[in-house]
Write a protein that holds these residues in place. Structure first.
Motif, PDB file in Angstrom:
ATOM      1  N   MET A 132      -2.939  11.688   9.555  1.00  0.00           N
ATOM      2  CA  MET A 132      -4.284  11.521   9.030  1.00  0.00           C
ATOM      3  C   MET A 132      -4.293  11.959   7.578  1.00  0.00           C
ATOM      4  SD  MET A 132      -6.395  13.215  12.199  1.00  0.00           S
ATOM      5  CE  MET A 132      -8.040  12.683  11.749  1.00  0.00           C
ATOM      6  N   VAL A 133      -5.229  11.391   6.829  1.00  0.00           N
ATOM      7  CA  VAL A 133      -5.362  11.788   5.430  1.00  0.00           C
ATOM      8  C   VAL A 133      -6.817  12.199   5.188  1.00  0.00           C
ATOM      9  CG1 VAL A 133      -5.097  11.098   3.034  1.00  0.00           C
ATOM     10  CG2 VAL A 133      -3.516  10.206   4.760  1.00  0.00           C
ATOM     11  N   HIS A 134      -7.005  13.361   4.599  1.00  0.00           N
ATOM     12  CA  HIS A 134      -8.340  13.860   4.286  1.00  0.00           C
ATOM     13  C   HIS A 134      -8.476  14.101   2.792  1.00  0.00           C
ATOM     14  CE1 HIS A 134      -8.223  14.844   8.602  1.00  0.00           C
ATOM     15  NE2 HIS A 134      -9.545  14.834   8.555  1.00  0.00           N
ATOM     16  N   ARG A 135      -9.690  13.978   2.297  1.00  0.00           N
ATOM     17  CA  ARG A 135     -10.016  14.395   0.941  1.00  0.00           C
ATOM     18  C   ARG A 135     -10.170  15.909   0.983  1.00  0.00           C
ATOM     19  NH1 ARG A 135     -12.855  11.174  -3.197  1.00  0.00           N
ATOM     20  NH2 ARG A 135     -12.898  12.577  -4.961  1.00  0.00           N
ATOM     21  N   ARG A 136      -9.291  16.648   0.307  1.00  0.00           N
ATOM     22  CA  ARG A 136      -9.371  18.119   0.378  1.00  0.00           C
ATOM     23  C   ARG A 136     -10.249  18.622  -0.768  1.00  0.00           C
ATOM     24  NH1 ARG A 136      -5.705  20.226  -3.288  1.00  0.00           N
ATOM     25  NH2 ARG A 136      -4.202  18.722  -4.033  1.00  0.00           N
ATOM     26  N   GLN A 157      -7.928  19.712  12.482  1.00  0.00           N
ATOM     27  CA  GLN A 157      -7.430  18.439  11.933  1.00  0.00           C
ATOM     28  C   GLN A 157      -8.221  17.212  12.408  1.00  0.00           C
ATOM     29  OE1 GLN A 157      -3.941  16.776  13.629  1.00  0.00           O
ATOM     30  NE2 GLN A 157      -3.183  15.944  11.706  1.00  0.00           N
ATOM     31  N   VAL A 193      -9.798   9.877   4.613  1.00  0.00           N
ATOM     32  CA  VAL A 193      -9.398   8.844   3.651  1.00  0.00           C
ATOM     33  C   VAL A 193      -8.705   7.738   4.441  1.00  0.00           C
ATOM     34  CG1 VAL A 193      -7.891   8.366   1.674  1.00  0.00           C
ATOM     35  CG2 VAL A 193      -9.079  10.553   1.823  1.00  0.00           C
ATOM     36  N   PRO A 194      -9.065   6.456   4.203  1.00  0.00           N
ATOM     37  CA  PRO A 194      -8.396   5.384   4.948  1.00  0.00           C
ATOM     38  C   PRO A 194      -6.881   5.455   4.736  1.00  0.00           C
ATOM     39  CG  PRO A 194     -10.222   4.516   3.662  1.00  0.00           C
ATOM     40  CD  PRO A 194     -10.051   5.950   3.257  1.00  0.00           C
ATOM     41  N   SER A 195      -6.139   5.406   5.826  1.00  0.00           N
ATOM     42  CA  SER A 195      -4.686   5.417   5.716  1.00  0.00           C
ATOM     43  C   SER A 195      -4.131   4.457   6.751  1.00  0.00           C
ATOM     44  CB  SER A 195      -4.135   6.828   5.930  1.00  0.00           C
ATOM     45  OG  SER A 195      -4.393   7.263   7.251  1.00  0.00           O
ATOM     46  N   THR A 196      -2.865   4.129   6.590  1.00  0.00           N
ATOM     47  CA  THR A 196      -2.242   3.145   7.464  1.00  0.00           C
ATOM     48  C   THR A 196      -0.956   3.719   8.024  1.00  0.00           C
ATOM     49  OG1 THR A 196      -3.090   1.426   6.008  1.00  0.00           O
ATOM     50  CG2 THR A 196      -1.362   0.775   7.549  1.00  0.00           C
ATOM     51  N   LEU A 197      -0.775   3.565   9.327  1.00  0.00           N
ATOM     52  CA  LEU A 197       0.503   3.926   9.932  1.00  0.00           C
ATOM     53  C   LEU A 197       1.258   2.621  10.159  1.00  0.00           C
ATOM     54  CD1 LEU A 197       2.236   6.230  11.219  1.00  0.00           C
ATOM     55  CD2 LEU A 197       1.197   5.598  13.388  1.00  0.00           C
ATOM     56  N   LEU A 203       8.836   4.557  10.092  1.00  0.00           N
ATOM     57  CA  LEU A 203       7.384   4.616  10.239  1.00  0.00           C
ATOM     58  C   LEU A 203       6.822   5.488   9.122  1.00  0.00           C
ATOM     59  CD1 LEU A 203       5.692   3.274  12.435  1.00  0.00           C
ATOM     60  CD2 LEU A 203       5.739   5.425  13.703  1.00  0.00           C
ATOM     61  N   VAL A 204       5.817   4.994   8.412  1.00  0.00           N
ATOM     62  CA  VAL A 204       5.242   5.772   7.314  1.00  0.00           C
ATOM     63  C   VAL A 204       3.720   5.838   7.445  1.00  0.00           C
ATOM     64  CG1 VAL A 204       7.093   5.101   5.723  1.00  0.00           C
ATOM     65  CG2 VAL A 204       4.932   3.831   5.698  1.00  0.00           C
ATOM     66  N   ILE A 205       3.145   6.915   6.886  1.00  0.00           N
ATOM     67  CA  ILE A 205       1.705   6.942   6.626  1.00  0.00           C
ATOM     68  C   ILE A 205       1.550   6.485   5.194  1.00  0.00           C
ATOM     69  CG2 ILE A 205      -0.308   8.420   6.239  1.00  0.00           C
ATOM     70  CD1 ILE A 205       0.518  10.147   8.510  1.00  0.00           C
ATOM     71  N   GLY A 206       0.761   5.451   4.985  1.00  0.00           N
ATOM     72  CA  GLY A 206       0.540   4.948   3.638  1.00  0.00           C
ATOM     73  C   GLY A 206      -0.910   5.142   3.221  1.00  0.00           C
ATOM     74  N   VAL A 207      -1.108   5.518   1.953  1.00  0.00           N
ATOM     75  CA  VAL A 207      -2.461   5.562   1.399  1.00  0.00           C
ATOM     76  C   VAL A 207      -2.451   4.793   0.087  1.00  0.00           C
ATOM     77  CG1 VAL A 207      -3.432   7.664   2.396  1.00  0.00           C
ATOM     78  CG2 VAL A 207      -1.969   7.833   0.395  1.00  0.00           C
ATOM     79  N   PRO A 211      -7.957  15.042  -4.932  1.00  0.00           N
ATOM     80  CA  PRO A 211      -7.092  15.834  -4.052  1.00  0.00           C
ATOM     81  C   PRO A 211      -7.133  15.346  -2.606  1.00  0.00           C
ATOM     82  CG  PRO A 211      -9.054  17.080  -4.659  1.00  0.00           C
ATOM     83  CD  PRO A 211      -9.103  15.805  -5.446  1.00  0.00           C
ATOM     84  N   ILE A 212      -5.957  15.155  -1.996  1.00  0.00           N
ATOM     85  CA  ILE A 212      -5.893  14.735  -0.596  1.00  0.00           C
ATOM     86  C   ILE A 212      -4.930  15.641   0.181  1.00  0.00           C
ATOM     87  CG2 ILE A 212      -6.446  12.299  -1.047  1.00  0.00           C
ATOM     88  CD1 ILE A 212      -3.397  11.716  -0.590  1.00  0.00           C
ATOM     89  N   LEU A 213      -5.109  15.639   1.489  1.00  0.00           N
ATOM     90  CA  LEU A 213      -4.202  16.337   2.395  1.00  0.00           C
ATOM     91  C   LEU A 213      -3.685  15.314   3.395  1.00  0.00           C
ATOM     92  CD1 LEU A 213      -2.962  18.691   4.072  1.00  0.00           C
ATOM     93  CD2 LEU A 213      -5.200  18.965   5.137  1.00  0.00           C
ATOM     94  N   VAL A 214      -2.355  15.178   3.462  1.00  0.00           N
ATOM     95  CA  VAL A 214      -1.741  14.301   4.462  1.00  0.00           C
ATOM     96  C   VAL A 214      -1.238  15.211   5.582  1.00  0.00           C
ATOM     97  CG1 VAL A 214       0.086  12.611   4.897  1.00  0.00           C
ATOM     98  CG2 VAL A 214      -1.031  12.703   2.660  1.00  0.00           C
ATOM     99  N   SER A 215      -1.633  14.934   6.822  1.00  0.00           N
ATOM    100  CA  SER A 215      -1.199  15.802   7.926  1.00  0.00           C
ATOM    101  C   SER A 215      -0.788  14.956   9.113  1.00  0.00           C
ATOM    102  CB  SER A 215      -2.313  16.775   8.305  1.00  0.00           C
ATOM    103  OG  SER A 215      -3.425  16.079   8.819  1.00  0.00           O
TER     104      SER A 215
END
Lengths: 208, 133
Positions: free
Chosen positions: A1-5, A38, A56-60, B96-100, B128-132
């Protein structure tokens, strides 16, 4: 997941809290020490309790697919290798605040697209029948109109206007709305079992 | 332990840590080797978790279902990520990737790596972003 921190324009630095909540990871923020969940993006303890970080929109997807869609992408300087987990085993999750819905990728793959309404917003979830790693979630609102999309040989067709949209880029290629673009909505993927645990009040598509 | 010995001990620890960092830095080049590295949007200075407020130590009641397992940052997040070009990454196409993607930039994070480090502090288009994971 991606968040705006970020909270009220202030960037937050987050660390790993090392604890589970809703069977998922938790974070701590360096400024206040608050503890964050999370899957909800919400602070559950500390001074910032109740605050929420935006998704934040993200793609797996696969590296091959990502570089095709984004040739200028940069890559985290880390090893990348093939993983045994395929996206067809996962669900696409749309969380629009007051309602969260999980979509079965295998069923969606056959349908190509599902039109739905989540938290009062008309949405479409799209999966490429040839490759389930290629998917997207769109708002079906285009200006004042709402499109009803169905799968056709040349893309996604709006039943009312006949406009044909590119399934993965959301751009109208021909028809009344040619040139218009569907807005992408935040979504992420997780295992169906995790979804049931994390979002006990969530809805699953297809039902039952 | 006398003050002198304490200092020697601390210097020794620092030396060991420095060697460790140097080895880690060498390894971090990974598949890219000497490829040009691009700084991400993380932070270079971090804080000592023990020096920051801890709701549990302060006696706050955590919601039901909260399960502590490890200490803060025992699984260390990537606070200061570096990037390489797609051509220099050398990843298996099936990785496999997480893409933004933002207006100006697109970034990919391999899931296999995120399995181990779990968090990346970064930015996208300056936000600022957090990838988790």
């Amino acid at each position: 997941m991606v968040h705006r921190r970020e909270l009220d324009g202030e960037a937050l630095v987050l660390g790993n809290q090392g604890a589970l909540y809703l069977n998922a990871m938790t974070w701590w923020d360096h400024a206040t020490g608050s503890i964050w969940s999370q899957p909800t993006g919400e602070a559950i303890a500390g001074p910032l309790t109740g605050s929420r970080l935006a998704l934040v929109p993200s793609t797996l997807t696969t590296w091959a697919e990502w570089t095709t869609q984004h040739p200028d992408t940069v890559a985290l300087d880390a090893p990348g290798r093939r993983l045994a987990v395929g996206l067809e085993m996962m669900a696409i999750v749309v969380d629009l605040g007051t309602e969260v819905v999980s979509y079965d990728v295998t069923v969606l793959r056959d349908a190509g697209v599902v039109d739905d309404v989540v938290a009062g917003i008309e949405i479409a979830v799209v999966v490429d029948p040839d490759d389930p790693n290629r998917w997207a979630v769109y708002s079906r609102r285009v200006g004042d109109a709402v499109v009803d999309l169905e799968r056709a040989a040349d893309g996604l067709v709006d039943r009312r206007t006949g406009t044909v949209f590119d399934p993965l880029r959301g751009i109208a290629r021909s028809g009344l709305m040619a040139g218009r673009v569907l807005d992408r909505l935040p979504a992420f993927t997780m295992f169906p079992k995790d979804f049931e645990r994390l979002f006990p009040d969530g809805r699953s598509w297809p039902e039952g | 332990m006398g003050a002198d010995r304490k200092i020697t001990f601390v210097l020794g620890l620092v030396a060991v840590a420095a060697v460790g960092v140097a080895i880690a830095a060498g390894r971090a080049g990974g598949p890219s080797g000497s490829a040009p590295r691009i700084a991400g949007g993380g932070v270079s200075a971090t804080v000592d978790p023990g020096a920051v407020y801890d709701p549990i130590r302060a006696g706050e009641t955590l919601p039901a279902g909260y399960r502590p397992l490890l200490g803060r940052d025992q699984i260390p997040p990537v606070y200061d990520p570096m990037f390489v070009s797609a051509a220099d990454a050398g990843w298996d196409p099936e990785t496999l990737v997480i893409g933004v993607a933002g207006e100006r930039e697109a970034k990919a994070y391999p899931v296999g790596f995120l399995d181990r480090r779990e968090m990346v502090i970064d930015s996208l288009d300056g936000a600022p972003i957090l990838v988790s994971w």
